[in-house]
Design an enzyme around this catalytic site. Structure first.
Site, PDB file in Angstrom:
ATOM      1  N   ASN A 205      33.401  30.177  23.663  1.00 47.09           N
ATOM      2  CA  ASN A 205      34.706  29.494  23.395  1.00 47.09           C
ATOM      3  C   ASN A 205      34.654  28.263  22.207  1.00 47.09           C
ATOM      4  O   ASN A 205      34.333  27.676  23.430  1.00 47.09           O
ATOM      5  CB  ASN A 205      35.359  29.923  24.924  1.00 47.09           C
ATOM      6  CG  ASN A 205      35.787  30.950  25.418  1.00 47.09           C
ATOM      7  OD1 ASN A 205      35.782  31.978  24.929  1.00 47.09           O
ATOM      8  ND2 ASN A 205      35.241  30.695  26.951  1.00 47.09           N
ATOM      9  N   LYS A 285      34.002  35.102  18.703  1.00 45.13           N
ATOM     10  CA  LYS A 285      34.793  35.423  19.853  1.00 45.13           C
ATOM     11  C   LYS A 285      36.567  34.840  18.723  1.00 45.13           C
ATOM     12  O   LYS A 285      36.767  34.473  18.644  1.00 45.13           O
ATOM     13  CB  LYS A 285      35.250  34.628  21.124  1.00 45.13           C
ATOM     14  CG  LYS A 285      36.102  35.689  22.008  1.00 45.13           C
ATOM     15  CD  LYS A 285      35.595  34.705  23.395  1.00 45.13           C
ATOM     16  CE  LYS A 285      37.051  34.783  24.455  1.00 45.13           C
ATOM     17  NZ  LYS A 285      36.534  34.086  25.561  1.00 45.13           N
ATOM     18  N   GLU A 289      41.226  36.125  24.652  1.00 46.38           N
ATOM     19  CA  GLU A 289      41.413  34.767  25.566  1.00 46.38           C
ATOM     20  C   GLU A 289      41.926  33.361  24.730  1.00 46.38           C
ATOM     21  O   GLU A 289      41.020  32.284  24.994  1.00 46.38           O
ATOM     22  CB  GLU A 289      40.316  34.799  26.449  1.00 46.38           C
ATOM     23  CG  GLU A 289      40.367  35.936  27.859  1.00 46.38           C
ATOM     24  CD  GLU A 289      39.125  36.120  28.257  1.00 46.38           C
ATOM     25  OE1 GLU A 289      37.943  35.450  27.812  1.00 46.38           O
ATOM     26  OE2 GLU A 289      39.193  36.789  29.504  1.00 46.38           O
ATOM     27  N   ARG A 322      32.553  39.860  18.181  1.00 43.07           N
ATOM     28  CA  ARG A 322      32.028  40.296  19.124  1.00 43.07           C
ATOM     29  C   ARG A 322      33.876  41.442  19.602  1.00 43.07           C
ATOM     30  O   ARG A 322      34.801  41.153  19.376  1.00 43.07           O
ATOM     31  CB  ARG A 322      32.573  39.308  20.348  1.00 43.07           C
ATOM     32  CG  ARG A 322      31.046  38.706  20.108  1.00 43.07           C
ATOM     33  CD  ARG A 322      31.733  37.602  21.782  1.00 43.07           C
ATOM     34  NE  ARG A 322      30.935  38.080  22.572  1.00 43.07           N
ATOM     35  CZ  ARG A 322      31.562  37.201  24.470  1.00 43.07           C
ATOM     36  NH1 ARG A 322      33.001  37.370  23.691  1.00 43.07           N
ATOM     37  NH2 ARG A 322      31.649  38.099  25.552  1.00 43.07           N
ATOM     38  N   ASP A 368      34.575  43.803  32.021  1.00 44.48           N
ATOM     39  CA  ASP A 368      34.147  42.227  32.105  1.00 44.48           C
ATOM     40  C   ASP A 368      32.848  42.874  33.145  1.00 44.48           C
ATOM     41  O   ASP A 368      32.572  41.828  34.141  1.00 44.48           O
ATOM     42  CB  ASP A 368      35.638  42.002  32.604  1.00 44.48           C
ATOM     43  CG  ASP A 368      34.349  40.372  31.851  1.00 44.48           C
ATOM     44  OD1 ASP A 368      33.824  39.935  30.802  1.00 44.48           O
ATOM     45  OD2 ASP A 368      35.272  39.318  32.201  1.00 44.48           O
ATOM     46  N   GLU A 396      28.193  36.256  36.872  1.00 44.47           N
ATOM     47  CA  GLU A 396      29.160  35.214  36.573  1.00 44.47           C
ATOM     48  C   GLU A 396      30.391  36.802  37.640  1.00 44.47           C
ATOM     49  O   GLU A 396      30.213  36.468  39.700  1.00 44.47           O
ATOM     50  CB  GLU A 396      29.891  35.570  35.276  1.00 44.47           C
ATOM     51  CG  GLU A 396      32.011  35.842  35.726  1.00 44.47           C
ATOM     52  CD  GLU A 396      32.244  35.803  34.131  1.00 44.47           C
ATOM     53  OE1 GLU A 396      31.694  36.298  33.318  1.00 44.47           O
ATOM     54  OE2 GLU A 396      33.524  35.609  34.186  1.00 44.47           O
ATOM     55  N   GLU A 514      26.537  45.761  45.021  1.00 45.41           N
ATOM     56  CA  GLU A 514      27.690  47.309  45.206  1.00 45.41           C
ATOM     57  C   GLU A 514      28.463  47.380  45.907  1.00 45.41           C
ATOM     58  O   GLU A 514      29.711  47.267  46.251  1.00 45.41           O
ATOM     59  CB  GLU A 514      26.843  47.820  44.485  1.00 45.41           C
ATOM     60  CG  GLU A 514      28.423  48.935  43.954  1.00 45.41           C
ATOM     61  CD  GLU A 514      27.701  49.822  42.667  1.00 45.41           C
ATOM     62  OE1 GLU A 514      26.778  50.340  42.342  1.00 45.41           O
ATOM     63  OE2 GLU A 514      28.536  50.808  42.068  1.00 45.41           O
TER      64      GLU A 514
HETATM   65  C1  GCU Z   1      34.458  37.220  30.818  1.00 46.70           C
HETATM   66  C2  GCU Z   1      34.114  35.325  31.702  1.00 46.70           C
HETATM   67  C3  GCU Z   1      34.832  34.111  30.289  1.00 46.70           C
HETATM   68  C4  GCU Z   1      34.063  34.433  29.115  1.00 46.70           C
HETATM   69  C5  GCU Z   1      34.642  35.925  28.569  1.00 46.70           C
HETATM   70  C6  GCU Z   1      34.066  35.738  27.225  1.00 46.70           C
HETATM   71  O1  GCU Z   1      35.695  36.867  31.162  1.00 46.70           O
HETATM   72  O2  GCU Z   1      35.110  34.909  32.974  1.00 46.70           O
HETATM   73  O3  GCU Z   1      34.010  33.144  30.919  1.00 46.70           O
HETATM   74  O4  GCU Z   1      34.436  33.685  28.207  1.00 46.70           O
HETATM   75  O5  GCU Z   1      34.220  36.635  29.517  1.00 46.70           O
HETATM   76  O6  GCU Z   1      33.239  36.660  27.858  1.00 46.70           O
HETATM   77  O7  GCU Z   1      34.322  36.169  26.091  1.00 46.70           O
END
Ligand code: GCU
Length: 682
Positions: A205, A285, A289, A322, A368, A396, A514
């Protein structure tokens, strides 16, 4: 401990080695004065000094010794070693040979490769082999990495924060500046020792500040950073913002088919390579998002990626694009749109349209990085496109380095998954080796779990995840129990009880996690935003309804051919297996099917009872993890023992919370009590 640094050296913490006959290590011979051998020789000397308490001499051009190490490029060896020509044919650019030759009163340990960077891999591998107890006599390795890319992705921001980082702040950035210190080199050493050849230093990001990383302001210092990593065979990559021509170039558009845009990127590439001749390329990316991308201009991902690829091509750079592309604002009440389908729906139609230096980076599953997902159908689907498997080393969704969750077992299952793309044997690992389709540039990317904490990864045992990522990326055929055992020996030494207990802990931890969180492929159920702790209906992007659609009689999503149609993205026989509720692997049952709580599983139990049981079992098994660790109290360094103990305490508490919250949720939804009469809600 040999280290006097303010941080640990993980699996590179050399201690005295008990090898009786180490005379060989007193002399290092090189063929001629080659400055480029400086780094491999330095690493070799460093190891010898710590392990045998001797300072070896380095001799140039003379081989009149009975025992010595001979290190050099294969070209340099041709006049001295008769086999060298034949060896050369066995090596790719990054491979190496380690071989002990004993003949005519000579005892020589040969370390050779095509170039100095591969020699660094060779030296680290020699060190590792000796430290895990391989006999010097047995040394005879021809070792080539199985795939082309072995890259770590940092999600680090210029201000020093790390997105989804659980081990402190960034080791690369602080207060909008780039950090270069002793730790930088040590990080390069750690990565090189596990065969890594690329590192993307900034977050996918790419926000306003980070856009500037590709400008003069940062390129100069980045070139210093890049040189340190290149010494260790690792190229630097940068994540870029697709709209950079607007932010930096003052253009009104970032349309990939606009000439001004492509010229802007070409000029930019030239400038970057001027500073960093061994720059790896861009990670992108796009259209995901809230990140800009070619869709904003009605163009395809191929249009976007190819335009960048053209700019990097003259310098040998790559565009890593990606496939994590989906509509995050999708309405979850709409049963027809299925996030799981998104990556394949977006990219499959483009197969064959990407340039040769474009690589698609595909998350292991369609969603994800959940604790369990089916393997993405894109691996078997993109026959004409280079592929990178994206794994998340940072935990995560798997306990955020508070919980012990060793990921090597899961990764191994992913790599062994047979896509059937070209019939039986089309395993993911074979695709990544380039053996199934005719693509050349495939590999691995792992989202880093490293930060500036003194042990690098927060949880000391999470170092095993980083180590394993590198080892599997180099050779996905490796046996995972052996990888774990090697890591333990390198990190904690050779104590058999330590090896036994930590092996048990690591190899079982993913299944345990899990069980007490989200079994049956359910995923999420975490607190929105920060993704930690149970929240059965938590999913940040859905304001309407839940991700798993639980009601009072059933749960799960029908992703079969009669449902969202996701199963049709797989080759046979998977599409039929996943389609059939009685054949679908149970650990993915609720990913593929909508199932009544009273459905009878293979064990004879109802689904709801198994959900209860697994959550109770999971917590009991965390108690076992704790016991195993406490048994090692006298055998592990106090500092590490305390750190891990604290985290295991937290894990147990949080696992109980998971058990109680999830079981209570289902009890309230269904009204069906636990048939063992255990207390369900706190
Ligand atoms: C997940 C993650 C994000 C990240 C995204 C990605 O959603 O929570 O923080 O940016 O993956 O892989 O781009």
């Amino acid at each position: 401990m040999s280290s006097v640094k303010p941080y640990d050296m993980c699996w590179l913490d050399y201690r005295t080695l008990k090898i009786k006959d180490f005379d060989l290590f007193r002399t290092i011979c090189i063929v001629d004065n080659d400055k480029s051998l400086e780094v491999p020789i330095k690493e070799l000397k460093h190891f010898i000094k710590y392990s045998f308490k001797i300072n070896p001499r380095v001799i140039k051009g003379s081989f009149d010794f009975s025992k010595y190490i001979l290190i050099g490029k294969i070209d340099q060896m041709k006049d001295i070693i008769k086999e060298a020509k034949m060896w050369e044919r066995k090596l790719n650019n990054e491979g190496f040979i380690l071989k002990r030759i004993k003949e005519n009163d000579k005892d020589i340990l040969i370390i050779t490769a095509k170039n100095e960077r591969a020699l660094v891999y060779a030296v680290f591998k020699l060190i590792e082999n000796l430290r895990i107890g391989e006999k010097l006599d047995d040394l005879n390795h021809v070792d080539n990495p199985a795939s082309y890319f072995r890259i770590i992705n940092h999600w680090d921001n210029l201000d020093g924060t790390v997105e989804r980082g659980y081990a402190g702040n960034s080791i690369f950035f602080k207060d909008n500046k780039i950090i270069i210190n002793e730790r930088t080199r040590d990080y390069a050493r750690l990565l090189s020792s596990i065969g890594i050849n690329g590192v993307v230093i900034n977050n996918v990001n790419v926000k306003k500040k980070e856009v500037e990383l590709i400008t003069h302001k940062y390129l100069k210092i980045l070139s210093r950073l890049a040189n340190i990593f290149w010494d260790y065979g690792i190229k630097i990559y940068l994540s870029i913002n697709f709209a950079s021509p607007i932010y930096l170039g003052g253009l009104s558009t970032a349309d990939p088919l606009d000439k001004r845009v492509s010229i802007w990127w070409k000029t930019k590439a030239e400038e970057i390579y001027d500073y960093i001749p061994y720059f790896g390329g861009f990670l992108v990316k796009a259209d995901s998002e809230f990140n800009p991308g070619p869709h904003m201009y009605g163009r395809t991902h191929a249009d976007g990626a190819n335009m960048l690829a053209e700019a990097l091509e003259p310098y040998g750079g790559y565009v890593i694009w990606r496939t994590f592309v989906y509509n995050c604002m999708q309405d979850w009440r709409d049963y027809k749109t299925d996030r799981a389908r998104a990556a394949y729906d977006n990219f499959k139609p483009l197969d064959g349209n990407f340039y040769e230096n474009v690589v698609l980076q595909i998350k292991y599953g369609p969603m994800d990085f959940q604790v369990r997902e089916p393997v993405s159908p894109l691996f078997g689907g993109m026959e004409k496109t280079n592929q990178i498997l994206e794994l998340q080393i940072t935990q995560e969704y798997t306990g955020q380095q508070i919980h012990l969750c060793y990921l090597g077992t899961l990764w191994k299952e992913i790599l062994e998954f047979d896509t059937y793309a070209k019939g039986e044997g089309s395993k993911v690992k074979e695709i990544l080796k380039g053996k199934i389709f005719e693509t050349k540039y495939n590999g691995f990317a792992g989202v880093s779990n490293v930060g500036d904490s003194s042990n690098w990864t927060g949880h000391d045992l999470a170092q095993a995840n980083l180590y394993t990522f590198g080892v599997l990326a180099w050779n996905p055929d490796r046996d995972i129990a052996k990888v774990v055992d090697d890591w333990i020996k390198l990190t904690f030494g050779d104590d058999s009880k330590v090896r036994e207990n930590i092996s048990y802990m690591l190899l079982n931890s993913h299944r345990i996690y899990e069980k007490y969180t989200t079994p049956f492929g359910l995923g999420w159920m975490v607190n929105p935003g920060y993704h930690y702790g149970p929240n059965p209906e938590g999913y940040e992007y859905s304001r309407w309804g839940t991700y798993h659609r639980a009601n009072y009689e059933a749960i799960g999503i029908d992703r079969t051919s009669k449902g969202t149609g996701y199963t049709l993205q797989y080759h046979s026989p998977w599409r039929e297996i996943y389609d059939d509720i009685n054949k679908c692997p149970e650990d993915l049952l609720l990913f593929f099917h909508r199932v009544p709580y009273k459905f009878i599983l293979k064990s004879g139990k109802t689904l709801i009872q198994q959900i209860y049981d697994l959550h109770f079992e999971g917590v009991e098994e965390v108690e076992v993890l704790k016991e195993k660790w406490y048994e090692l109290k006298e055998r592990i360094d106090d500092k590490i023992f305390e750190r891990v103990s604290k985290r295991l305490e937290m894990q147990l508490e949080h696992a109980k919370e998971w058990r109680d919250v999830i079981n209570t949720y289902f009890f309230r939804k269904t009204g069906i009590p636990d048939d063992k009469g255990r207390k369900i809600y706190p």
